[in-house]
Design an enzyme around this catalytic site. Structure first.
Site, mmCIF file in Angstrom:
data_model
loop_
_atom_site.group_PDB
_atom_site.id
_atom_site.type_symbol
_atom_site.label_atom_id
_atom_site.label_comp_id
_atom_site.label_asym_id
_atom_site.label_seq_id
_atom_site.Cartn_x
_atom_site.Cartn_y
_atom_site.Cartn_z
ATOM 1 C CG ASN A 8 -1.745 1.218 1.377
ATOM 2 O OD1 ASN A 8 -1.814 2.031 0.453
ATOM 3 N ND2 ASN A 8 -2.394 1.372 2.517
ATOM 4 C CE LYS A 10 -0.098 3.203 4.763
ATOM 5 N NZ LYS A 10 0.072 3.317 6.208
ATOM 6 C CG HIS A 97 -5.826 1.943 5.320
ATOM 7 N ND1 HIS A 97 -5.289 2.908 6.144
ATOM 8 C CD2 HIS A 97 -4.852 1.007 5.135
ATOM 9 C CE1 HIS A 97 -4.040 2.563 6.433
ATOM 10 N NE2 HIS A 97 -3.749 1.422 5.830
ATOM 11 C CD GLU A 99 -2.760 5.471 6.816
ATOM 12 O OE1 GLU A 99 -2.799 5.474 5.570
ATOM 13 O OE2 GLU A 99 -1.857 4.909 7.472
ATOM 14 C CD GLU A 170 -3.354 -2.297 7.519
ATOM 15 O OE1 GLU A 170 -2.230 -2.463 7.046
ATOM 16 O OE2 GLU A 170 -4.069 -1.338 7.238
ATOM 17 N N GLY A 176 2.761 2.437 10.885
ATOM 18 C CA GLY A 176 3.715 3.525 10.698
ATOM 19 C C GLY A 176 4.443 3.923 11.972
ATOM 20 C CB SER A 215 5.514 -1.716 12.025
ATOM 21 O OG SER A 215 5.130 -0.365 12.273
#
Ligand code: 13P
Length: 251
Positions: A8, A10, A97, A99, A170, A176, A215
């Site tokens: 991904n 992003k 996702h 985010e 996730e 991240g 990660s």
């Protein structure tokens, strides 16, 4: 089913950078992609067509999109339709996702609409789920997963083809941050997702792939992929570099 090794990207990479990384990756993995693995590249929209061209001849590679609006077409300024994504060469798309949930304010109901609409539009859907750190600390992991899976899969037909649907676990606190869920945390969450899928879809639920994301790096990918019910990985930061992602794919 093959393990799904998803990158991904992003909101990173201009068109040229994306094409170069995809070509580098395809060259590194040519003849070396394990038979039980499939590579999925999920670049930003502007790079989809370019990356599609680069990977057209690369065996075992597929293209995916990070998001879409659940409508065939219409007056939805700034949005993109699933048919535009399949037209650009996408076979997969993400929905929900973290985010998008936590920065863009997408709610469970919208995520559910996207999963169902994407499937009817011919995309294979990857539903992303995961708890925030305060939810885990409050002992709410299973309740959060149950809520996100119930809403995210609400309109999915009972006889969905297992290859058309995947779930990505996730944990928000591991995205991240350099923090990876430990083997027991991954195993526990994936077992909970598997239990839900089997209750919801019966035997089909045993085959639906469950990816881990948060990660993932070359140094931890092999261990993560060896955990029960881990059928692939969804990688952000460590997928931006071809050498690093190739090492994850072959871990
Ligand atoms: P990182 O691999 O950068 O933690 O990102 C995970 C992720 O969000 C993939 O979708």
């Amino acid at each position: 089913m093959k393990k799904l090794m998803a990158a991904n990207w992003k909101m990173y990479k201009l068109q040229g950078e994306a094409a170069t990384t995809a070509a580098d990756l395809a060259a590194r993995l040519a003849g070396k992609l394990p038979a039980d693995r499939e590579v999925l590249l999920i670049p930003p929209y502007t790079a989809l067509c370019g990356v599609a061209g680069v990977i057209a001849q690369a065996a075992g590679f597929a293209l995916g999109a990070q998001n879409f609006y659940p409508s065939k077409q219409g007056a939805f300024t700034g949005e993109i339709a699933p048919e535009m994504l399949t037209d650009a060469g996408c076979r997969y798309a993400l929905a929900g996702h973290s985010e998008r949930r936590h920065i863009l304010g997408e709610d469970d109901a919208m995520v559910g609409r996207k999963v169902a609409f994407g499937l009817t539009s011919g995309l294979s859907m990857i539903l992303c789920v995961g708890e925030k750190v305060e939810e885990r600390q409050a002992g709410e992991l299973e309740a959060v997963l149950e809520r996100q899976l119930t809403a995210g899969l609400a309109e999915v037909p009972d006889d969905v083809a297992p290859e058309a649907l995947a779930v990505a676990y996730e944990p928000v606190w591991a995205i991240g941050t350099g923090l990876t869920a430990g083997p027991e945390e991954v195993a526990g969450a994936h077992a909970a997702v598997r239990g839900f899928l089997v209750r919801r879809f019966g035997v089909v639920g045993e085959k639906i792939r469950i990816l881990y994301g948060g990660s993932v790096k070359p140094g931890n990918a092999g261990q993560i992929l060896g955990i029960d019910n881990v059928d692939g990985v969804l990688v952000g930061g460590a997928s931006l570099d071809a050498e690093s992602f190739a090492a994850i794919v072959t871990a």
